[in-house]
Motif scaffolding. Structure first.
Motif, PDB file in Angstrom:
ATOM      1  N   LYS A 254       0.859  -1.191   0.000  1.00 13.61           N
ATOM      2  CA  LYS A 254       0.000   0.000   0.000  1.00 13.61           C
ATOM      3  C   LYS A 254       0.895   1.242   0.000  1.00 13.61           C
ATOM      4  CE  LYS A 254      -3.241   2.372   3.104  1.00 13.61           C
ATOM      5  NZ  LYS A 254      -3.975   2.232   4.377  1.00 13.61           N
ATOM      6  N   ALA A 255       0.541   2.207  -0.847  1.00  8.74           N
ATOM      7  CA  ALA A 255       1.338   3.433  -0.947  1.00  8.74           C
ATOM      8  C   ALA A 255       0.455   4.644  -0.688  1.00  8.74           C
ATOM      9  CB  ALA A 255       1.967   3.533  -2.332  1.00  8.74           C
ATOM     10  N   VAL A 256       0.938   5.539   0.147  1.00  8.93           N
ATOM     11  CA  VAL A 256       0.237   6.804   0.410  1.00  8.93           C
ATOM     12  C   VAL A 256       0.975   7.902  -0.364  1.00  8.93           C
ATOM     13  CG1 VAL A 256      -0.350   8.506   2.175  1.00  8.93           C
ATOM     14  CG2 VAL A 256      -0.545   6.051   2.690  1.00  8.93           C
ATOM     15  N   VAL A 257       0.221   8.612  -1.198  1.00 11.82           N
ATOM     16  CA  VAL A 257       0.791   9.751  -1.937  1.00 11.82           C
ATOM     17  C   VAL A 257       0.112  11.003  -1.385  1.00 11.82           C
ATOM     18  CG1 VAL A 257       1.213  10.783  -4.196  1.00 11.82           C
ATOM     19  CG2 VAL A 257       1.011   8.281  -3.991  1.00 11.82           C
ATOM     20  N   ALA A 258       0.838  11.780  -0.609  1.00  9.06           N
ATOM     21  CA  ALA A 258       0.270  12.976   0.016  1.00  9.06           C
ATOM     22  C   ALA A 258       0.895  14.211  -0.623  1.00  9.06           C
ATOM     23  CB  ALA A 258       0.560  12.955   1.517  1.00  9.06           C
ATOM     24  N   TYR A 259       0.066  15.184  -0.949  1.00  7.48           N
ATOM     25  CA  TYR A 259       0.595  16.341  -1.678  1.00  7.48           C
ATOM     26  C   TYR A 259      -0.330  17.538  -1.495  1.00  7.48           C
ATOM     27  CZ  TYR A 259      -3.246  15.563  -4.866  1.00  7.48           C
ATOM     28  OH  TYR A 259      -4.510  15.438  -5.365  1.00  7.48           O
ATOM     29  N   ASP A 260       0.184  18.711  -1.832  1.00  5.29           N
ATOM     30  CA  ASP A 260      -0.678  19.865  -2.061  1.00  5.29           C
ATOM     31  C   ASP A 260      -0.194  20.545  -3.326  1.00  5.29           C
ATOM     32  OD1 ASP A 260      -2.778  21.626  -1.743  1.00  5.29           O
ATOM     33  OD2 ASP A 260      -2.416  21.883   0.405  1.00  5.29           O
ATOM     34  N   THR A 261      -0.970  21.471  -3.807  1.00  2.36           N
ATOM     35  CA  THR A 261      -0.700  22.022  -5.124  1.00  2.36           C
ATOM     36  C   THR A 261      -1.149  23.473  -5.181  1.00  2.36           C
ATOM     37  OG1 THR A 261      -0.889  21.423  -7.468  1.00  2.36           O
ATOM     38  CG2 THR A 261      -2.926  21.364  -6.170  1.00  2.36           C
ATOM     39  N   MET A 262      -0.525  24.273  -6.066  1.00  8.00           N
ATOM     40  CA  MET A 262      -0.937  25.672  -6.225  1.00  8.00           C
ATOM     41  C   MET A 262      -1.700  25.856  -7.540  1.00  8.00           C
ATOM     42  SD  MET A 262       2.566  27.343  -4.777  1.00  8.00           S
ATOM     43  CE  MET A 262       2.242  29.057  -5.133  1.00  8.00           C
ATOM     44  N   TRP A 263      -1.128  25.355  -8.630  1.00  7.94           N
ATOM     45  CA  TRP A 263      -1.751  25.511  -9.954  1.00  7.94           C
ATOM     46  C   TRP A 263      -1.927  24.150 -10.648  1.00  7.94           C
ATOM     47  CZ3 TRP A 263      -4.235  29.786 -10.601  1.00  7.94           C
ATOM     48  CH2 TRP A 263      -3.817  30.930  -9.922  1.00  7.94           C
ATOM     49  N   GLN A 264      -2.123  23.106  -9.830  1.00 14.30           N
ATOM     50  CA  GLN A 264      -2.424  21.744 -10.301  1.00 14.30           C
ATOM     51  C   GLN A 264      -1.229  20.967 -10.850  1.00 14.30           C
ATOM     52  OE1 GLN A 264      -5.355  20.189  -9.589  1.00 14.30           O
ATOM     53  NE2 GLN A 264      -5.612  22.101  -8.470  1.00 14.30           N
ATOM     54  N   SER A 265      -0.050  21.580 -10.945  1.00 10.32           N
ATOM     55  CA  SER A 265       1.084  20.837 -11.520  1.00 10.32           C
ATOM     56  C   SER A 265       1.499  19.693 -10.595  1.00 10.32           C
ATOM     57  CB  SER A 265       2.276  21.771 -11.747  1.00 10.32           C
ATOM     58  OG  SER A 265       1.968  22.657 -12.789  1.00 10.32           O
ATOM     59  N   THR A 266       1.651  19.988  -9.292  1.00 10.13           N
ATOM     60  CA  THR A 266       2.043  18.923  -8.361  1.00 10.13           C
ATOM     61  C   THR A 266       0.922  17.885  -8.257  1.00 10.13           C
ATOM     62  OG1 THR A 266       3.426  20.506  -7.172  1.00 10.13           O
ATOM     63  CG2 THR A 266       2.937  18.453  -6.040  1.00 10.13           C
ATOM     64  N   ALA A 267      -0.337  18.330  -8.398  1.00 14.14           N
ATOM     65  CA  ALA A 267      -1.463  17.379  -8.360  1.00 14.14           C
ATOM     66  C   ALA A 267      -1.390  16.412  -9.543  1.00 14.14           C
ATOM     67  CB  ALA A 267      -2.787  18.137  -8.363  1.00 14.14           C
ATOM     68  N   ILE A 268      -1.081  16.949 -10.711  1.00  8.59           N
ATOM     69  CA  ILE A 268      -0.996  16.073 -11.900  1.00  8.59           C
ATOM     70  C   ILE A 268       0.167  15.093 -11.745  1.00  8.59           C
ATOM     71  CG2 ILE A 268      -0.603  16.039 -14.408  1.00  8.59           C
ATOM     72  CD1 ILE A 268      -1.865  18.910 -14.415  1.00  8.59           C
ATOM     73  N   MET A 269       1.259  15.554 -11.166  1.00  2.00           N
ATOM     74  CA  MET A 269       2.409  14.658 -10.904  1.00  2.00           C
ATOM     75  C   MET A 269       1.981  13.537  -9.943  1.00  2.00           C
ATOM     76  SD  MET A 269       5.433  17.478 -10.398  1.00  2.00           S
ATOM     77  CE  MET A 269       6.814  16.334 -10.309  1.00  2.00           C
ATOM     78  N   ALA A 270       1.220  13.912  -8.910  1.00  4.15           N
ATOM     79  CA  ALA A 270       0.757  12.902  -7.940  1.00  4.15           C
ATOM     80  C   ALA A 270      -0.102  11.847  -8.631  1.00  4.15           C
ATOM     81  CB  ALA A 270      -0.034  13.591  -6.825  1.00  4.15           C
ATOM     82  N   GLN A 271      -0.972  12.316  -9.525  1.00  2.00           N
ATOM     83  CA  GLN A 271      -1.839  11.365 -10.237  1.00  2.00           C
ATOM     84  C   GLN A 271      -1.020  10.414 -11.113  1.00  2.00           C
ATOM     85  OE1 GLN A 271      -4.563  14.027 -12.176  1.00  2.00           O
ATOM     86  NE2 GLN A 271      -5.566  14.544 -10.238  1.00  2.00           N
ATOM     87  N   ALA A 272      -0.008  10.960 -11.783  1.00  2.00           N
ATOM     88  CA  ALA A 272       0.830  10.102 -12.647  1.00  2.00           C
ATOM     89  C   ALA A 272       1.593   9.080 -11.795  1.00  2.00           C
ATOM     90  CB  ALA A 272       1.808  10.970 -13.442  1.00  2.00           C
ATOM     91  N   ILE A 273       2.098   9.504 -10.645  1.00  3.49           N
ATOM     92  CA  ILE A 273       2.788   8.565  -9.737  1.00  3.49           C
ATOM     93  C   ILE A 273       1.800   7.501  -9.267  1.00  3.49           C
ATOM     94  CG2 ILE A 273       3.864   8.369  -7.445  1.00  3.49           C
ATOM     95  CD1 ILE A 273       5.054  11.211  -7.976  1.00  3.49           C
ATOM     96  N   GLY A 274       0.582   7.943  -8.930  1.00  8.42           N
ATOM     97  CA  GLY A 274      -0.451   7.001  -8.480  1.00  8.42           C
ATOM     98  C   GLY A 274      -0.772   5.955  -9.548  1.00  8.42           C
ATOM     99  N   GLU A 275      -0.853   6.394 -10.806  1.00  8.69           N
ATOM    100  CA  GLU A 275      -1.133   5.454 -11.904  1.00  8.69           C
ATOM    101  C   GLU A 275      -0.001   4.435 -12.025  1.00  8.69           C
ATOM    102  OE1 GLU A 275      -3.885   5.112 -14.082  1.00  8.69           O
ATOM    103  OE2 GLU A 275      -4.694   6.322 -12.444  1.00  8.69           O
ATOM    104  N   GLY A 276       1.223   4.914 -11.905  1.00  8.74           N
ATOM    105  CA  GLY A 276       2.382   4.005 -11.983  1.00  8.74           C
ATOM    106  C   GLY A 276       2.380   3.006 -10.835  1.00  8.74           C
ATOM    107  N   LEU A 277       2.039   3.475  -9.652  1.00  8.49           N
ATOM    108  CA  LEU A 277       1.969   2.571  -8.486  1.00  8.49           C
ATOM    109  C   LEU A 277       0.921   1.489  -8.719  1.00  8.49           C
ATOM    110  CD1 LEU A 277       2.171   5.292  -5.703  1.00  8.49           C
ATOM    111  CD2 LEU A 277       3.664   3.292  -5.788  1.00  8.49           C
TER     112      LEU A 277
END
Ligand code: FEO
Length: 403
Positions: A254-277
């Motif tokens: 199980k992997a926890v990906v915790a993040y915050d974002t200002m203009w969605q860039s870090t959010a999109i990165m989190a989603q891509a990492i989540g898809e890879g996981l």
């Protein structure tokens, strides 16, 4: 004194006389969305005994519940298993009112109660393993130092095979029902997990030792009466097993990906990492800190094997919600994690390096060096994020197979 509140009998000689706090939503930075209870217990032997008290504003509720059984002034003894003020807040006033023959606490409990309320020799210190008879009641005290304060102790009441366990085996859950077996198992397990993760996780090595010690005592325990949440009278093995599992913190897929974002860039990165996981076979919890509380992240992390943290850079620093989470988690000392850092930036981009440093201090074994993306991630950057997810999953598999 109101006579609205009633005691609830929980065993042959013991009544629950605590208070229900339906409205508390924050307990020292831990979100308590389902409220809590401050449990106190009245032991009716030939000389009545009160086990713990409640948070100061709830003194009237405690006294009303006691008065539904006996005159509070008939209490002969008080036992303080834990000095934190949610359990000792009205102890000094109770002592004034009741004038008990003795008030018992652990050696450290006496010091802590005096540090709070200057009660001097009104407190009698008891030793670890000491057994006493108070009238017909046979009681044994067991120190549980640093679970979760230096003063903490259990009291075992042999007549009813009942263990008063103070904070241990408890949870923040306000309910009209008093017993765990009357409640939804999913809610119970979630709230017990949340309590362990946010209160007891740093002391996990001590929890393992305590479980061994209790197991080795060869005492019959039919009921566990904690200081918060419902009382356990059935399937005690289940909560013991969960404590044993949580104390070990063996890595899982199980992997926890915790993040915050200002203009969605870090959010999109989190989603891509989540898809890879996911593609690599991990169970993923993607948690945006704009909507998820730090204590919910800690709860998910308790049975996870990986922690990935993402933040944009703001004024050369980690984003405030992410910094808050990292320092909260660092204090909880989660074990056996792998993980990594990621985030977008505009010009200076220090946040990822700072996250890498904190994860290092937390002894999180990091997969890769952290991914930094200037402004908005392009296709290559998202591939890199996806690959980090896949790689982390593969590493998790190795780690889980070793365990
Ligand atoms: Fe519920 Fe540590 O007090």
């Amino acid at each position: 004194m109101t006579d609205t509140f009633k005691a609830v009998k929980i065993s042959e000689h013991v009544h629950w006389v605590g208070a229900i706090d339906w409205s508390i939503t924050d307990f020292h930075g831990y979100s308590t969305d389902r409220g809590t209870t401050y449990n106190a217990y009245l032991l009716i032997a030939d000389e009545p005994i009160l086990i713990d008290t409640v948070k100061a504003p709830f003194k009237g509720e405690l006294l009303s519940r006691i008065a539904s059984v006996i005159n509070p002034q008939d209490i002969s003894y008080i036992i303080s298993n834990h000095s934190e003020m949610d359990h000792s807040g009205c102890l000094a006033e109770l002592i004034e009112l009741v004038k008990p023959k003795k008030v018992f606490a652990s050696v450290n409990g006496k010091k802590a109660l005096n540090g709070h309320f200057q009660l001097g020799e009104k407190i009698t210190a008891v030793k670890d393993g000491e057994s006493i008879g108070l009238g017909s009641a046979k009681l044994t005290f067991m120190e549980t130092r640093m679970l979760h304060w230096p003063d903490s102790m259990f009291t075992y009441f042999a007549n009813d095979s009942l263990l008063f366990s103070q904070d241990a085996f408890g949870m923040h859950l306000a309910t009209s029902e008093r017993f765990a077996d009357q409640l939804d198992e999913g809610v119970l397990e979630y709230e017990a997990t949340k309590y362990y993760a946010n209160i007891l996780m740093p002391y996990s090595p001590l929890v393992s030792k305590l479980l061994e010690k209790v197991g080795g005592l060869n005492i019959d325990i039919k009921t566990i009466a904690p200081d918060h949440g419902p009382i356990w009278r059935k399937r005690l093995d289940r909560i013991m097993e969960l404590y044993s599992k949580w104390a070990e913190q063996k890595p899982t897929m199980k992997a926890v990906v915790a993040y915050d974002t200002m203009w969605q860039s870090t959010a999109i990165m989190a989603q891509a990492i989540g898809e890879g996981l996911c593609a690599g076979g991990a169970e993923v919890k993607l948690m945006s800190l704009s909507s998820r509380h730090r204590s919910d992240v800690a709860t998910e992390l308790l049975d996870a094997g990986a922690l990935l943290v993402g933040s944009p850079t703001i004024n050369n620093q980690i984003f405030p919600t992410v910094a808050d989470l990292l320092f909260y988690l660092k204090g909880l000392k989660p074990k056996n994690l792998i993980g990594g850092a990621f985030g977008s930036y505009g010009w200076s981009g220090e946040a990822v390096k700072q996250i890498v440093e904190v994860l290092g201090e937390m002894k999180v074994e990091q997969v890769g060096e952290g991914i930094r993306v200037k402004y908005v991630p392009d296709r290559d950057a998202l591939e890199q994020c996806y690959s980090l997810g896949v790689l982390t999953s593969e590493k998790l598999k190795e780690v889980c197979n070793q365990g």
